[in-house]
Write a protein that holds these residues in place. Structure first.
Motif, PDB file in Angstrom:
ATOM      1  N   UNK A   1       0.833  -1.193   0.000  1.00  0.00           N
ATOM      2  CA  UNK A   1       0.000   0.000   0.000  1.00  0.00           C
ATOM      3  C   UNK A   1       0.876   1.254   0.000  1.00  0.00           C
ATOM      4  N   UNK A   2       0.271   2.371  -0.358  1.00  0.00           N
ATOM      5  CA  UNK A   2       0.983   3.648  -0.286  1.00  0.00           C
ATOM      6  C   UNK A   2       1.263   3.995   1.170  1.00  0.00           C
ATOM      7  N   UNK A   3       2.413   4.608   1.410  1.00  0.00           N
ATOM      8  CA  UNK A   3       2.685   5.146   2.749  1.00  0.00           C
ATOM      9  C   UNK A   3       1.667   6.242   3.041  1.00  0.00           C
ATOM     10  N   UNK A   4       1.282   6.365   4.322  1.00  0.00           N
ATOM     11  CA  UNK A   4       0.260   7.342   4.710  1.00  0.00           C
ATOM     12  C   UNK A   4       0.845   8.314   5.733  1.00  0.00           C
ATOM     13  N   UNK A   5       0.514   9.596   5.567  1.00  0.00           N
ATOM     14  CA  UNK A   5       0.970  10.615   6.502  1.00  0.00           C
ATOM     15  C   UNK A   5       0.214  10.442   7.822  1.00  0.00           C
ATOM     16  N   UNK A   6       0.950  10.403   8.917  1.00  0.00           N
ATOM     17  CA  UNK A   6       0.338  10.189  10.224  1.00  0.00           C
ATOM     18  C   UNK A   6      -0.112  11.507  10.844  1.00  0.00           C
ATOM     19  N   UNK A   7      -1.140  11.408  11.650  1.00  0.00           N
ATOM     20  CA  UNK A   7      -1.608  12.557  12.419  1.00  0.00           C
ATOM     21  C   UNK A   7      -0.834  12.575  13.738  1.00  0.00           C
TER      22      UNK A   7
END
Length: 225
Positions: free
Chosen positions: A63-69
């Motif tokens: 999966x694509x890397x996701x920006x964390x909150x």
């Protein structure tokens, strides 16, 4: 000169810190990033791993890397292992942490005494009751103790205070000795917790601080290398 990987990592960080990418956004594909920064796939992957190590993105296979909150809690988690290693290597560091906790919690008690609502007091008394019911169960008793102190920090309404409280208590838990489980010692803790809540309920700022200080000074010997 920057290595390509270092330059790429800085560039990817800038995409996040500038607001180009927001929390929960997917990172662009490797191909898009390779074309944008003029580097190969290894440089992109190393840079992405660097961001993951800093807690800025999450990486899942396929999966694509996701920006964390980011939150205060997630930031402290990033230094959790490092802090525990530091404490294990130095008795002085552990003593400094105990002192820092006392300094911090005295302030939390004063803040809570001015802000505590009926619901806050009810929650604290419920935690004490759960702690009382866990007498003889060391892990449950200590977990309730940690919850009690963190709940006081929550009264401030400041999530950074809560994250600091949780982090310090988690680090100290690594060095909690069986002294707490000596017959009768648990009852001192329960009585002191009751006294703290009584002072908070009365909005007694100085009394709340003193009750908490006396409690922590007595219990600081429970944490040892």
């Amino acid at each position: 000169m920057f290595r390509k990987e270092s330059f790429t990592a800085v560039s990817l960080e800038r995409m996040i810190t500038s607001g180009e990418l927001l929390p929960d956004d997917d990172m662009p594909s490797e191909r898009v990033l390779m074309e944008r920064f003029g580097v190969g796939r290894p440089a992109i992957r190393e840079a992405m791993q660097s961001l993951a190590n800093k807690g800025l993105v999450s990486i899942s296979h396929g999966e694509r890397a996701k920006v964390l909150r980011l939150t205060a809690k997630s930031i402290f988690r990033q230094v959790d292992l490092t802090a525990k290693i530091m404490l294990s290597q130095s008795a002085d560091s552990l003593e400094h942490l105990k002192s820092a906790r006392i300094f911090f919690e005295r302030g939390m008690a004063r803040e809570a005494a001015q802000r505590a609502s009926a619901n806050d007091i009810s929650d604290l008394r419920a935690i004490i009751e759960r702690q009382r019911l866990s007498l003889g169960q060391a892990e449950e008793f200590i977990d309730a103790d940690m919850e009690f102190h963190t709940r006081i920090a929550q009264i401030s309404g400041n999530p950074i205070y809560v994250a600091v409280s949780e982090a310090m208590l988690a680090w100290l838990k690594e060095y909690h000795t069986e002294m707490l489980i000596w017959t009768g010692k648990e009852k001192f803790t329960l009585a002191e917790h009751d006294e703290i809540v009584d002072r908070l309920e009365a909005n007694d700022v100085d009394g709340s601080e003193m009750a908490l200080l006396n409690h922590l000074e007595r219990s600081r010997a429970l944490y040892a290398k």
